[in-house]
Design an enzyme around this catalytic site. Structure first.
Site, mmCIF file in Angstrom:
data_model
loop_
_atom_site.group_PDB
_atom_site.id
_atom_site.type_symbol
_atom_site.label_atom_id
_atom_site.label_comp_id
_atom_site.label_asym_id
_atom_site.label_seq_id
_atom_site.Cartn_x
_atom_site.Cartn_y
_atom_site.Cartn_z
ATOM 1 N N TYR A 31 6.059 -11.390 -2.809
ATOM 2 C CA TYR A 31 6.148 -11.899 -4.118
ATOM 3 C C TYR A 31 6.769 -13.242 -3.788
ATOM 4 C CZ TYR A 31 8.688 -12.985 -8.444
ATOM 5 O OH TYR A 31 9.172 -13.626 -9.715
ATOM 6 N N TYR B 293 7.737 -17.001 -20.951
ATOM 7 C CA TYR B 293 8.938 -15.976 -21.185
ATOM 8 C C TYR B 293 9.225 -15.870 -22.636
ATOM 9 C CZ TYR B 293 8.775 -16.936 -15.905
ATOM 10 O OH TYR B 293 8.305 -17.344 -14.842
ATOM 11 N N VAL C 148 9.859 -22.274 -12.291
ATOM 12 C CA VAL C 148 11.454 -22.895 -12.288
ATOM 13 C C VAL C 148 11.202 -24.015 -11.183
ATOM 14 C CG1 VAL C 148 12.484 -20.748 -13.159
ATOM 15 C CG2 VAL C 148 12.149 -21.224 -10.575
#
Length: 313
Positions: free
Chosen positions: A197, A249, A267
């Site tokens: 990840y 989100y 981000v």
């Protein structure tokens, strides 16, 4: 549904976007909790549009590489669906979360089944699926190979500095992985899954490369650069649907309202947006909104979608 797109009109719109964004004073806040991202110049702005005819139109800092972070979740999801098909949905949901991308609260209520594949817990679960029977290094290599093939660009890399910083600061992600392991929903060891990840999130790409990599989602599952089928048309539609409802989100509804395109943010300040039948669009501006989405990137896509009449609605 394909939209007509005269190249001169598109280029004029992109140049206009760049000049408008250059004049902006409020640029959001860079993601300072990952040290290498804190050092990125917030004045940078790039945009690229890859049309289904294979042409790419760019403006601003479109060839500057940046950390794509959670935009990588689109590609890992595509790979996982290729491996296990719709069986994936037994392990991760398809509903918007309404909570922050790294929230642990929902995971407790829903007994270790993440709400969707784009929040952090969901993407960690997807990494667990990809890891099945492989070493982390092999799985990371597979993700990178896949993205390079999509973009037809072998220069795309994973930034080792960012990957190390992700590991050094990723305590909430460690908590999410351990939490899922405690519920028995994670198959592999949390440390191995997190290795995959963190590295996928540390992939560095430019707007041009990212727009090209997303092209298959705009072209019915077929890569516009090679003509090869990446996924079936139905699967491309479904990935786009999840991008529209979950890609930003707890800001996904507002983004759909303002921009009207399936998209995924990260981000690092990148956003990949898809106009099915016409174009894959990548925009990058490092400063983020309170929800962790690119502030100027969102504004730029809203302007472009209005100017070009681009929306899925």
């Amino acid at each position: 549904m394909a939209h007509s797109c005269p190249p001169e009109r598109l280029q004029a719109a992109l140049d206009d976007v760049v000049s408008r964004m250059a004049a902006r004073v409020r640029r959001g806040k860079v993601a300072d909790y990952i040290p290498p991202l804190a050092e990125v110049d917030p004045q940078q702005f790039g945009i690229a549009v890859a049309l289904n005819d294979g042409s790419v139109h760019v403006a601003g800092d479109a060839d500057a590489p940046f950390s794509i972070q959670s935009v990588s979740k689109v590609f890992s999801l595509t790979l996982a669906l290729g491996q296990v098909g719709d069986g994936l949905w037994k392990r991760v949901g398809r509903e918007p979360s309404g909570n922050a991308f790294n929230s642990i609260v929902q995971l407790e209520h829903e007994k270790g089944i993440p709400r969707n594949p784009f929040i952090n817990a969901g993407a960690i679960m997807v990494a667990d699926v990809l890891l099945a029977g492989h070493k982390p290094r092999e799985t990371i290599g597979e993700i990178l190979h896949f993205v390079r093939a999509l973009a037809q660009d072998d220069s795309i890399t994973i930034d080792p500095l960012v990957a190390r910083a992700e590991k050094a600061t990723g305590f909430r992600n460690v908590a999410l992985a351990n939490y899922m392991k405690s519920f028995g929903t994670l198959d592999n060891e949390p440390e191995m899954v997190l290795g995959v990840y963190f590295h996928q999130c540390a992939m560095a790409m430019s707007c041009r490369q990212l727009a090209q990599a997303g092209g298959f989602l705009a072209n019915g599952g077929r890569n516009p650069l090679t003509g090869f089928s990446v996924v079936a048309p139905e699967r491309a539609r479904r990935i786009n649907a999840i991008m529209l409802t979950c890609g930003h989100y707890d800001g996904s509804g507002d983004f759909a309202f303002r921009v009207g395109l399936p998209s995924k943010s990260g981000v690092g300040g990148g956003i990949l947006a898809i106009l099915p039948g016409t174009a894959s669009i990548a925009v990058w501006s490092p400063g983020l909104s309170e929800q962790g989405n690119s502030l100027l990137g969102t504004d730029a896509l809203e302007f472009l979608s209005r100017r070009m009449g681009w929306s899925v609605f």
